[in-house]
Design a protein around this motif. Structure first.
Motif, PDB file in Angstrom:
ATOM      1  N   VAL A 164      65.139  50.544  55.848  1.00 30.04           N
ATOM      2  CA  VAL A 164      63.702  50.755  55.833  1.00 30.04           C
ATOM      3  C   VAL A 164      63.249  50.754  54.385  1.00 30.04           C
ATOM      4  CG1 VAL A 164      61.818  52.337  56.382  1.00 30.04           C
ATOM      5  CG2 VAL A 164      63.729  52.075  57.978  1.00 30.04           C
ATOM      6  N   VAL A 165      62.196  49.981  54.077  1.00 32.21           N
ATOM      7  CA  VAL A 165      61.681  49.872  52.712  1.00 32.21           C
ATOM      8  C   VAL A 165      60.203  50.213  52.711  1.00 32.21           C
ATOM      9  CG1 VAL A 165      61.301  48.349  50.744  1.00 32.21           C
ATOM     10  CG2 VAL A 165      63.355  48.074  52.137  1.00 32.21           C
ATOM     11  N   LEU A 166      59.796  51.065  51.782  1.00 29.79           N
ATOM     12  CA  LEU A 166      58.389  51.393  51.557  1.00 29.79           C
ATOM     13  C   LEU A 166      58.059  51.067  50.110  1.00 29.79           C
ATOM     14  CD1 LEU A 166      58.356  54.912  53.289  1.00 29.79           C
ATOM     15  CD2 LEU A 166      57.655  52.735  54.303  1.00 29.79           C
ATOM     16  N   THR A 167      57.100  50.176  49.889  1.00 27.65           N
ATOM     17  CA  THR A 167      56.811  49.773  48.524  1.00 27.65           C
ATOM     18  C   THR A 167      55.415  49.177  48.408  1.00 27.65           C
ATOM     19  OG1 THR A 167      57.675  48.525  46.617  1.00 27.65           O
ATOM     20  CG2 THR A 167      57.708  47.420  48.753  1.00 27.65           C
ATOM     21  N   GLN A 168      54.989  48.926  47.178  1.00 23.68           N
ATOM     22  CA  GLN A 168      53.797  48.163  46.867  1.00 23.68           C
ATOM     23  C   GLN A 168      54.226  46.920  46.097  1.00 23.68           C
ATOM     24  OE1 GLN A 168      51.171  50.748  44.651  1.00 23.68           O
ATOM     25  NE2 GLN A 168      50.381  51.720  46.505  1.00 23.68           N
ATOM     26  N   VAL A 169      53.405  45.893  46.129  1.00 24.63           N
ATOM     27  CA  VAL A 169      53.610  44.701  45.304  1.00 24.63           C
ATOM     28  C   VAL A 169      52.259  44.281  44.737  1.00 24.63           C
ATOM     29  CG1 VAL A 169      55.661  43.862  46.510  1.00 24.63           C
ATOM     30  CG2 VAL A 169      53.398  43.162  47.298  1.00 24.63           C
ATOM     31  N   ALA A 170      52.296  43.507  43.663  1.00 19.46           N
ATOM     32  CA  ALA A 170      51.050  43.095  43.019  1.00 19.46           C
ATOM     33  C   ALA A 170      51.264  41.791  42.265  1.00 19.46           C
ATOM     34  CB  ALA A 170      50.552  44.183  42.068  1.00 19.46           C
ATOM     35  N   GLY A 171      50.151  41.119  41.994  1.00 18.33           N
ATOM     36  CA  GLY A 171      50.201  39.890  41.212  1.00 18.33           C
ATOM     37  C   GLY A 171      48.865  39.637  40.548  1.00 18.33           C
ATOM     38  N   VAL A 172      48.873  38.916  39.437  1.00 24.88           N
ATOM     39  CA  VAL A 172      47.643  38.620  38.706  1.00 24.88           C
ATOM     40  C   VAL A 172      47.635  37.145  38.306  1.00 24.88           C
ATOM     41  CG1 VAL A 172      48.638  39.281  36.471  1.00 24.88           C
ATOM     42  CG2 VAL A 172      46.146  39.336  36.790  1.00 24.88           C
ATOM     43  N   ARG A 173      46.444  36.559  38.272  1.00 20.45           N
ATOM     44  CA  ARG A 173      46.278  35.169  37.839  1.00 20.45           C
ATOM     45  C   ARG A 173      45.053  35.113  36.941  1.00 20.45           C
ATOM     46  NH1 ARG A 173      49.426  30.608  37.414  1.00 20.45           N
ATOM     47  NH2 ARG A 173      48.137  28.722  37.638  1.00 20.45           N
ATOM     48  N   LYS A 174      45.296  35.278  35.626  1.00 19.87           N
ATOM     49  CA  LYS A 174      44.203  35.365  34.664  1.00 19.87           C
ATOM     50  C   LYS A 174      43.371  34.093  34.640  1.00 19.87           C
ATOM     51  CE  LYS A 174      43.316  36.541  29.824  1.00 19.87           C
ATOM     52  NZ  LYS A 174      43.944  36.878  28.507  1.00 19.87           N
ATOM     53  N   ASP A 206      38.512  40.580  42.187  1.00 16.72           N
ATOM     54  CA  ASP A 206      37.973  39.891  41.012  1.00 16.72           C
ATOM     55  C   ASP A 206      38.492  40.616  39.785  1.00 16.72           C
ATOM     56  OD1 ASP A 206      36.086  39.398  38.746  1.00 16.72           O
ATOM     57  OD2 ASP A 206      35.096  38.117  40.234  1.00 16.72           O
ATOM     58  N   LEU A 207      39.147  39.911  38.901  1.00 16.79           N
ATOM     59  CA  LEU A 207      39.791  40.543  37.748  1.00 16.79           C
ATOM     60  C   LEU A 207      38.784  41.168  36.786  1.00 16.79           C
ATOM     61  CD1 LEU A 207      42.438  41.085  36.214  1.00 16.79           C
ATOM     62  CD2 LEU A 207      42.211  38.825  35.163  1.00 16.79           C
ATOM     63  N   SER A 208      37.600  40.572  36.672  1.00 18.19           N
ATOM     64  CA  SER A 208      36.638  41.039  35.675  1.00 18.19           C
ATOM     65  C   SER A 208      35.901  42.308  36.097  1.00 18.19           C
ATOM     66  CB  SER A 208      35.625  39.929  35.366  1.00 18.19           C
ATOM     67  OG  SER A 208      34.938  39.548  36.553  1.00 18.19           O
ATOM     68  N   ASN A 209      35.668  42.493  37.402  1.00 16.52           N
ATOM     69  CA  ASN A 209      34.893  43.665  37.825  1.00 16.52           C
ATOM     70  C   ASN A 209      35.557  44.489  38.924  1.00 16.52           C
ATOM     71  OD1 ASN A 209      34.539  42.128  40.161  1.00 16.52           O
ATOM     72  ND2 ASN A 209      32.511  41.375  39.509  1.00 16.52           N
ATOM     73  N   ASN A 210      36.781  44.117  39.329  1.00 12.76           N
ATOM     74  CA  ASN A 210      37.561  44.850  40.341  1.00 12.76           C
ATOM     75  C   ASN A 210      36.916  44.862  41.728  1.00 12.76           C
ATOM     76  OD1 ASN A 210      39.656  45.575  38.550  1.00 12.76           O
ATOM     77  ND2 ASN A 210      38.463  47.318  37.802  1.00 12.76           N
ATOM     78  N   GLU A 211      36.000  43.967  42.004  1.00 18.37           N
ATOM     79  CA  GLU A 211      35.416  43.882  43.332  1.00 18.37           C
ATOM     80  C   GLU A 211      36.369  43.186  44.297  1.00 18.37           C
ATOM     81  OE1 GLU A 211      31.646  41.996  43.276  1.00 18.37           O
ATOM     82  OE2 GLU A 211      30.646  43.643  42.216  1.00 18.37           O
ATOM     83  N   VAL A 212      36.382  43.641  45.551  1.00 16.65           N
ATOM     84  CA  VAL A 212      37.245  43.058  46.570  1.00 16.65           C
ATOM     85  C   VAL A 212      36.684  41.705  47.004  1.00 16.65           C
ATOM     86  CG1 VAL A 212      38.236  43.338  48.861  1.00 16.65           C
ATOM     87  CG2 VAL A 212      37.993  45.330  47.358  1.00 16.65           C
ATOM     88  N   ILE A 213      37.526  40.668  46.899  1.00 11.96           N
ATOM     89  CA  ILE A 213      37.142  39.324  47.326  1.00 11.96           C
ATOM     90  C   ILE A 213      37.557  39.077  48.768  1.00 11.96           C
ATOM     91  CG2 ILE A 213      37.437  36.854  46.882  1.00 11.96           C
ATOM     92  CD1 ILE A 213      38.027  37.568  43.968  1.00 11.96           C
TER      93      ILE A 213
END
Length: 246
Positions: free
Chosen positions: A86-96, A149-156
């Motif tokens: 069983v695995v509990l985790t978060q993941v993330a990625g960015v594309r400047k 959105d990277l510039s204002n953190n709004e959910v797309i």
């Protein structure tokens, strides 16, 4: 009196012949058991929302995330074991370049079979301390994912959050798993486990963005503590091949 002494001598010599035996070194005997492990480590995604192809970045957003895992493994033989995790985790990625980043939280269950490759190249001894294994398996992952959105953190865009068909309304995806692990034995029961494995999804929507490689995947690299439950034999074992026949 002479006859009695001859009889005792005969019995003594005959008993030595009958019970001639060889003691087997316990170090040569593998004892199967059940192993529980708990670990923590770093997770990173490999999807369309990623700054570099391979190496995670920490700016403008950190692509590393922490997670935890719990595993129960059952020995089938010296070489193979089957394990559930069983695995509990978060993941993330960015594309400047595209001014976006994503975050996901997931719960994963999997079933794998592992092969200890060190036992293929050397005879087993219980006083060995290092072991290397490879493992393959399959499982399910349940996740919630948001694209920002990277510039204002709004959910797309977002997936899951009560609208999926998996547990707790999450998105459910099947995964294929392949990895490698290194075990260090501290003593007969306790040990350390270092593990790294990729999880390939049958989807390109994990990061809420479709394009590029059609199968998103993520990697989890962790270190943990193990405890092995097994029956201990404290007496020496006898190899009956060296026992004389009457």
């Amino acid at each position: 009196m002479l006859n009695r002494n001859l009889l005792f001598l005969f019995i003594f010599m005959f008993s030595q012949t009958v019970f001639g035996q060889k003691i087997v070194n316990r170090n040569d005997n593998y004892i199967e058991g059940l192993t529980f492990s708990i670990g923590t480590g770093l997770a990173t995604s490999f999807s369309d929302v990623k700054q570099n192809i391979f190496f995670p970045v920490v700016k403008p957003k950190n692509e590393w995330r922490m997670g935890a895992n719990f595993m129960l493994a059952k020995d089938i033989s010296q070489l193979l074991n089957v394990r559930g995790q069983v695995v509990l985790t978060q993941v993330a990625g960015v594309r400047k370049q595209n001014n976006i980043y994503f975050q996901a939280e997931l719960a994963e269950i999997n079933l794998c079979i592992a092969a200890d490759v060190t036992k293929l190249i050397r005879p087993y001894r219980s006083d060995d301390t290092w072991f290397i294994s490879i493992f393959l398996g399959t499982g399910l992952t349940y996740y919630n994912s948001k694209l920002f959105d990277l510039s204002n953190n709004e959910v797309i865009a977002e997936r899951g959050f009560g609208r999926g068909s998996g547990l707790w309304g999450r998105i459910i995806e099947g995964i294929l798993i392949g990895g490698i692990e290194v075990d260090y034995k501290i003593n007969e029961n306790w040990g350390l486990k270092m593990q790294s494995a990729n999880r390939w999804m049958d989807s390109d929507s994990f990061d809420n963005r479709i394009g590029g490689f059609q199968y998103d995947f993520y990697n989890i690299t962790s270190i943990g503590l193990t405890y092995k439950f097994y029956r201990v034999f404290n007496y020496p074992e006898i190899d009956t091949r060296f026992q004389s026949k009457m």
